[in-house]
Design a protein around this motif. Sequence first.
Motif, PDB file in Angstrom:
ATOM      1  N   ILE A  19       5.344   7.444   1.820  1.00 44.92           N
ATOM      2  CA  ILE A  19       5.228   5.789   2.057  1.00 44.92           C
ATOM      3  C   ILE A  19       4.643   5.395   2.387  1.00 44.92           C
ATOM      4  CG2 ILE A  19       6.317   6.607   4.308  1.00 44.92           C
ATOM      5  CD1 ILE A  19       3.168   5.744   5.799  1.00 44.92           C
ATOM      6  N   TYR A  20       5.462   4.151   1.751  1.00 48.18           N
ATOM      7  CA  TYR A  20       5.065   2.697   1.476  1.00 48.18           C
ATOM      8  C   TYR A  20       4.758   0.975   2.504  1.00 48.18           C
ATOM      9  CZ  TYR A  20       5.610   4.571  -2.653  1.00 48.18           C
ATOM     10  OH  TYR A  20       5.195   5.037  -3.771  1.00 48.18           O
ATOM     11  N   PHE A  21       4.114   0.331   2.847  1.00 46.43           N
ATOM     12  CA  PHE A  21       4.004  -0.673   3.915  1.00 46.43           C
ATOM     13  C   PHE A  21       3.359  -1.802   2.997  1.00 46.43           C
ATOM     14  CE2 PHE A  21       0.815   2.297   4.606  1.00 46.43           C
ATOM     15  CZ  PHE A  21      -0.859   2.035   4.892  1.00 46.43           C
ATOM     16  N   GLN A  22       3.463  -3.065   3.322  1.00 45.85           N
ATOM     17  CA  GLN A  22       3.003  -4.176   3.354  1.00 45.85           C
ATOM     18  C   GLN A  22       1.884  -4.253   4.421  1.00 45.85           C
ATOM     19  OE1 GLN A  22       5.740  -7.463   2.341  1.00 45.85           O
ATOM     20  NE2 GLN A  22       5.847  -6.502  -0.052  1.00 45.85           N
ATOM     21  N   ILE A  81       1.003  -1.200  -0.048  1.00 43.04           N
ATOM     22  CA  ILE A  81      -0.131  -0.342  -0.063  1.00 43.04           C
ATOM     23  C   ILE A  81       0.593   1.211  -0.150  1.00 43.04           C
ATOM     24  CG2 ILE A  81      -1.544   1.057   1.488  1.00 43.04           C
ATOM     25  CD1 ILE A  81      -2.656  -1.055   0.079  1.00 43.04           C
ATOM     26  N   GLY A  82       0.577   2.473  -1.001  1.00 40.36           N
ATOM     27  CA  GLY A  82       1.409   3.344  -0.759  1.00 40.36           C
ATOM     28  C   GLY A  82      -0.025   4.308  -0.445  1.00 40.36           C
ATOM     29  N   ILE A 128       9.787   4.676   3.934  1.00 42.46           N
ATOM     30  CA  ILE A 128       9.160   6.117   3.308  1.00 42.46           C
ATOM     31  C   ILE A 128       9.957   6.288   1.534  1.00 42.46           C
ATOM     32  CG2 ILE A 128      10.676   8.596   3.479  1.00 42.46           C
ATOM     33  CD1 ILE A 128      10.131   7.304   6.733  1.00 42.46           C
ATOM     34  N   SER A 129       9.670   6.564   0.628  1.00 41.34           N
ATOM     35  CA  SER A 129       9.517   6.757  -0.079  1.00 41.34           C
ATOM     36  C   SER A 129      10.750   8.081  -0.813  1.00 41.34           C
ATOM     37  CB  SER A 129       8.636   7.472  -1.472  1.00 41.34           C
ATOM     38  OG  SER A 129       9.059   7.854  -3.030  1.00 41.34           O
ATOM     39  N   LYS A 130      12.195   8.077  -1.439  1.00 44.22           N
ATOM     40  CA  LYS A 130      12.166   9.273  -1.894  1.00 44.22           C
ATOM     41  C   LYS A 130      12.091  10.923  -2.545  1.00 44.22           C
ATOM     42  CE  LYS A 130      15.646   5.938  -3.943  1.00 44.22           C
ATOM     43  NZ  LYS A 130      16.515   5.423  -5.140  1.00 44.22           N
ATOM     44  N   ASN A 145      12.185  11.066 -10.529  1.00 45.36           N
ATOM     45  CA  ASN A 145      14.145  10.898 -11.220  1.00 45.36           C
ATOM     46  C   ASN A 145      13.687   9.304 -11.438  1.00 45.36           C
ATOM     47  OD1 ASN A 145      15.209  13.201 -10.580  1.00 45.36           O
ATOM     48  ND2 ASN A 145      15.582  12.553  -8.445  1.00 45.36           N
ATOM     49  N   VAL A 146      14.180   7.754 -11.618  1.00 44.62           N
ATOM     50  CA  VAL A 146      14.902   6.086 -11.647  1.00 44.62           C
ATOM     51  C   VAL A 146      13.526   6.364 -11.028  1.00 44.62           C
ATOM     52  CG1 VAL A 146      16.635   7.236 -13.379  1.00 44.62           C
ATOM     53  CG2 VAL A 146      16.450   6.056 -10.505  1.00 44.62           C
ATOM     54  N   GLU A 147      12.975   6.822 -10.333  1.00 39.80           N
ATOM     55  CA  GLU A 147      11.738   5.729  -9.435  1.00 39.80           C
ATOM     56  C   GLU A 147      10.318   5.716  -9.754  1.00 39.80           C
ATOM     57  OE1 GLU A 147       9.917   6.465  -5.642  1.00 39.80           O
ATOM     58  OE2 GLU A 147      12.063   5.182  -5.022  1.00 39.80           O
ATOM     59  N   VAL A 148       9.963   4.454  -9.976  1.00 40.02           N
ATOM     60  CA  VAL A 148       8.893   4.758 -11.062  1.00 40.02           C
ATOM     61  C   VAL A 148       7.358   3.946 -10.262  1.00 40.02           C
ATOM     62  CG1 VAL A 148       7.121   3.961 -13.359  1.00 40.02           C
ATOM     63  CG2 VAL A 148       9.643   4.780 -13.293  1.00 40.02           C
TER      64      VAL A 148
END
Length: 522
Positions: free
Chosen positions: A72-75, A39-40, A65-67, A282-285
């Motif tokens: 934020i992301y968690f499972q 989940i984001g 914590i995302s760049k 940037n390079v994160e998708v």
Amino acid sequence: MSSQDSSEGQQCPLAVGVETSSQSASDGETDCEVITVTIGATVPTGFENTAAEEVQEKIGADATISKDRGRIYFQITTDKLSQVHNLRSVDNLFVVVEEYDNYQFKDSKEETLEDLQKLASKLPWTNALKVWKLNTSLKKKRGPHRRPQGPKGKGRRGRDFRDRGKANKDVVETDTMETVTAEIEKLQLEPQAPTTGQGGGMGETGSPDLENSPLGEQQEVEGQEPGPKVLKFRVTCSRAGDKHSFSSNEAARDFGGAVQDFFQWKADMTKFDIEVLLNIHNVEVVIGIALTEESLHRRNITHFGPTTLRSTLCYGMLRLSKPQASDVILDPMCGTGAIPLEGAIEWQQAFYLAGDNNDMAVSRTVNNICHIQKKRLDKSSTPGLPIDTVQWDLCHLPMRTNSVDIIITDMPFGKRMGSRKNNWDLYPPCLREMARVSRPGSGKAVILTQDKKCFQKAISRMGGLWRKHHTVWVNVGGLHAGVFLLKRTAGIFGQTPEDVREPLEEQPGKEKTAEEREKEVK
């Protein structure tokens, strides 16, 4: 960030109901399975750690914590999905379809956009769509979709999605950050039914068999019984970075066109069923599917003022102060009462005082409190809230000295309310009066302000009353502001050095001593 993990579902009595290819919605039979998904969540920038702490505390999941600030992301397992919507620090939620830590963008724009088109058919959509379906079933009452904010333009519908890049009027773009919502729509009014091949799930055109898709959607085909309506969708692209050869609008247009070809969904900018998210930093998708129709920060306020704070930002400020049972918490410039109202709902063991010198602000606060009380009464819960509202002069609070444990307030930025010039006259007496009513040695203050120069100067003049303990830098409506955690010293009000020094500064020609200048710098 790692790629999305998923696990095989296990049987349970209350879990996700998913239609499979061997059954239809009319059968009334569902498979019960629990799956693990990522989940984001978007959160107020600067309070990512606060949100991560809440996730760990309430759900028991470790958040990353995302760049890209503000995410934020968690499972979780899908049996905890309803708990996610009860988080107080998150604005919007989405389920992650796939994540790429280091996506290799091609040098040319044409090649990059072609890769994004090919990506749509390679993504693992199944689990994310199951979560979307479960999330939809959890909502007892879905309100209408809100129209996206932004300038209005003509010709927003009815164009071929491949020709909309040059004519789109909704693009607001900078070198560092751009957020654009693009409508993806083909010329044909009705989508074409995919041709089913021998693979039992993929047609010859590369589109999935909709009857066997996780959503069990079908299209109306001439000569056959009409099936469920085709889902409507839109794609929202958020891009951060100045080294991309493409715009957000171009990415949303081409990626969305490929999603439309793959699922045979219909595109609709406002009355959509599914919102697909394409987040590029940037390079994160990260590709995801939205789980919230409107931001969760709108949960408390119905009567808005010119500078109403988000409830999620209020929660972060309150959590920073760590309220305890029986604390007296004061907001001397309450505006619409967003801060004390959030506190009274989440930390009910404390007592809150909301006050303002503006009668309209006090009226809005009272109306917002009444709205929450009515909602709680309708839900058969205790309607009362530990909060009271007063109209007063901030510089002469009708309260005893040393009677307040925590002060939390949003001070005027000098933008929409007041002016920078007025702040120089307002901040020092405000902070002095706050110091008077705060408990020496244990009192705290959490102050939000964008006028950092004025605030820092006012604090430096009161080193004997307040000590700056911690600062969180946040984004408030595009403004770079600070949330300052102050600790009340043990100094007795009226007997600290600054109470003597202040008059000296007003005397013309009176030079400050070296000791006074040193204290002021500190």
